[in-house]
Design an enzyme around this catalytic site. Sequence first.
Site: not given
Length: 392
Positions: A165-166
């Site tokens: 996600d990051t």
Amino acid sequence: MQPLTGLKVIDLTQVLSGPYCTMVLGDMGAEVIKVEKFPSGDDTRRIGGFEDNYNFNMVNRNKKGLQVNLTMEKGREIIYRLVEKADVFIENFRPGVAKKLGVDYETLKKHNSQLIYCSISGYGQTGPYCQKGGYDIMAQGMSGIMSMTGETDGRPVKVGIALHDTAAAVTALYHILLAYIYKLKSGEGQYIDISLVESGLAWTVWEAASLFSKGEIAEPNGTRHRMIAPYQGFRTKNGYILVGAANQKLWELFCKHVVEKEEWITDPRFITGNDRVQNVNELEHLIEDVFSEETSEIWLQKLESVGIPCGPIHTYAEALQNKQILSREMVIEGKHPRGGMMKMLGFPGKMSKTPAQLRSPAPLLGQHNDEILKELHYSEAEIRQLKEESII
């Protein structure tokens, strides 16, 4: 003035990947309008069972909040008006959903031909997996990262943070900025397709090098490095520490002045860096036998005294209380209208001329509806009607 002052961003993302990306844009001065679905808003608002919780507030600072019912034509009309003066539009729906809602790139570029449009999804907009739902944990599995995380002979282990996600947020961020630079030069917008899987996979450069050059498949290795030793965590008398004797000079300093085992330098098992990697099991046992005699604090002092990179293994709470972290203002506070003073992570990049700023907390659900609509030339009566019709 901040570096992105004047950049207008329409943010139709939720949870983590998109909101993290747009948070950084906002931190650097962009005007970010976070558009949330009607009636529930960003799913993250309900994580933990209460509205406007810390999870939501962590990645939605420096944004204005607009809540719109995109299933209604009047709701889509609000987006079209916003897009006319926007630079960037970002969404993280499953592929195909944006088109069903009438907010896909082909539709929006009719309202603004210079628009930079970024889509974030699990597997990307094309390929045989594009319609699959993709969360961070699935991306960790598909990218192979989960198969190489954890201890040798252990079960596959998820990385302790939402890595993909990051990674997708950061990948989207620099591609948006690249597209913006191109737009400033050419006057042209473009479409950006970001995949969670590919964003994390792109970070596996050492593992790819081993596979492509030698056919070696990366496996779980605990805290060890795949190509350097000693470069890992070691048990001491009262805990664990990290040691990075990453070259021959540091290795010899380690043997002579830290563990006082000068004979290791000429030991056939440990003469070269490659030798030490090949015999890392024996090396680890020998080092931990010595380290077990003293505390972590003493070993860290010895390592630091001769310039060998080293450090503790903090709990997360200890990390955010570390004097280095605090001195660099990586924990900041801001006032939230409901939560009062709230702690949050600071800004990792320190810019001398145009530093990031905390200008506002995360918005309440639909907090800036009236303000934004008035800027789009909606009248008081029209805004009131939109509320009565459950458009906003």
